[in-house]
Design an enzyme around this catalytic site. Structure first.
Site, PDB file in Angstrom:
ATOM      1  N   ALA A  95     -21.323 -13.081   9.212  1.00 34.23           N
ATOM      2  CA  ALA A  95     -20.683 -13.157  10.524  1.00 34.23           C
ATOM      3  C   ALA A  95     -19.277 -12.588  10.361  1.00 34.23           C
ATOM      4  O   ALA A  95     -18.619 -12.867   9.361  1.00 34.23           O
ATOM      5  CB  ALA A  95     -20.624 -14.604  10.985  1.00 34.23           C
ATOM      6  N   LYS A  96     -18.835 -11.828  11.340  1.00 34.09           N
ATOM      7  CA  LYS A  96     -17.507 -11.212  11.235  1.00 34.09           C
ATOM      8  C   LYS A  96     -16.486 -12.202  11.807  1.00 34.09           C
ATOM      9  O   LYS A  96     -15.976 -12.028  12.916  1.00 34.09           O
ATOM     10  CB  LYS A  96     -17.516  -9.879  11.995  1.00 34.09           C
ATOM     11  CG  LYS A  96     -16.776  -8.771  11.284  1.00 34.09           C
ATOM     12  CD  LYS A  96     -17.034  -7.440  11.917  1.00 34.09           C
ATOM     13  CE  LYS A  96     -15.885  -6.475  11.757  1.00 34.09           C
ATOM     14  NZ  LYS A  96     -15.384  -6.275  10.404  1.00 34.09           N
TER      15      LYS A  96
END
Ligand code: PMP
Length: 305
Positions: A153-154
């Site tokens: 996940a960024k």
């Protein structure tokens, strides 16, 4: 400077897109983002968003992991992005930054029972890694592990890890760093995935190596096979394989394909950009500007024709 932003459901002058110091995401890093490029084609007089759908699919996945309720579909996000770029009228290469974040002005670390917001801005953008050929070190930091902060996940807060890695490298005289996982195997760069070449084959760490599942990485996997007939093996990489590789390079939306010519003071191969890296770079720069028919669907035109 950008002129507009999309903020709280509307296009507003960029100066009006402000958050409070009490904003949850500002205090706790509880947001996620994307980094998308749009390339200007002088020939077509057109601005092309590169693989924007895949970027927004990954954005949706990041939101899911962070329990962020994203009200906009991938298609709607593409429309909002196109509209913003049209309003700003860019005729040059652009970097686009969508953000989804916990917007409630409150104290209390958690992900639940908080308001979510979406924001978007864009700015003109050239090269990210200033040099043509990067000198890299192996970082003394370790990559955040999936059960700590998922690299898949960024997440805004997760980029503290990237910032520590990048600054140590630059302060020590390198252009970029390669970071290892807790188990000592190669993960990625501070903001790039990493590939090496051994025996003429491409090797890159698997998606379970605490990497961001890079869109440039996926692009390289596909074009290496389809255009160059070169297979990529996704497997664990030892630190010392970096020292004996024939070629190495970083991939990323910002970094594009950046050759790595030295790692921990050892030349990679000849110490210059390798032939496979060069061919991939040439292909990639043609593809992103809409010049290769076969991959034209990866390029979304911004302006009506
Ligand atoms: N890893 C990290 C940590 C990144 O921040 C990025 C840049 N988004 C990448 C890899 C490359 O991903 P992409 O090719 O999708 O830009």
């Amino acid at each position: 400077m950008p002129k507009y932003a999309f903020f709280k459901g509307d296009f507003v002058p960029i100066e009006e897109a402000k958050v409070s110091i009490m904003t949850h995401a500002f205090n706790y890093g509880t947001g996620c983002f994307e980094g998308i490029r749009a390339y200007w084609s002088e020939e077509d007089e057109q601005l092309y968003l590169f693989r924007v759908i895949e970027h927004y699919q990954r954005f949706h996945n990041s939101c899911r992991i962070l329990l962020i309720d994203m009200p906009y579909s991938v298609e709607r996000l593409v429309e909002i992005t196109t509209e913003l770029l049209r309003r700003e009228g860019y005729r040059e290469d652009v970097y686009i930054r969508p953000l989804a974040y916990k917007a409630t002005e409150a104290i209390g670390v958690r992900l639940h029972d908080l308001e979510d917001e979406f924001a978007l801005f864009a700015l003109p953008f050239g090269k990210y890694i200033a040099v043509e050929e990067a000198r890299a070190c192996v970082s003394s930091w370790r990559r955040i592990d999936d059960p700590i902060i998922p690299a898949r996940a960024k997440v805004t807060g997760g980029y503290v890890n990237s910032a520590l890695i990048k600054t140590e490298a630059v302060k020590n005289g390198f252009d970029e760093a390669i970071v290892l996982n807790e188990d000592g195997h190669v993960s990625e760069g501070s903001g790039e995935n990493v590939f090496i070449v051994r025996d003429g084959k491409l090797i890159t760490p698997p998606v379970t190596a605490n990497i961001l599942e890079g869109i440039t990485r996926a692009t390289v996997l596909q074009i290496a096979e389809e255009e160059l007939g070169i297979e990529t093996v996704e497997r664990q990489i030892d630190r010392t394989e970096l020292y004996v590789a024939e070629e190495a390079f970083f991939t990323g939306t910002a970094a594009e394909i950046t050759p790595i010519v030295e790692i921990d003071h050892r030349p990679v191969g000849t110490g210059h950009t390798g032939p496979i890296t060069k061919r991939l770079q040439t292909l990639y720069s043609a593809i992103v500007r809409g010049k290769v028919e076969r991959y034209r669907e990866w390029c979304t035109p911004v302006y009506p024709k």
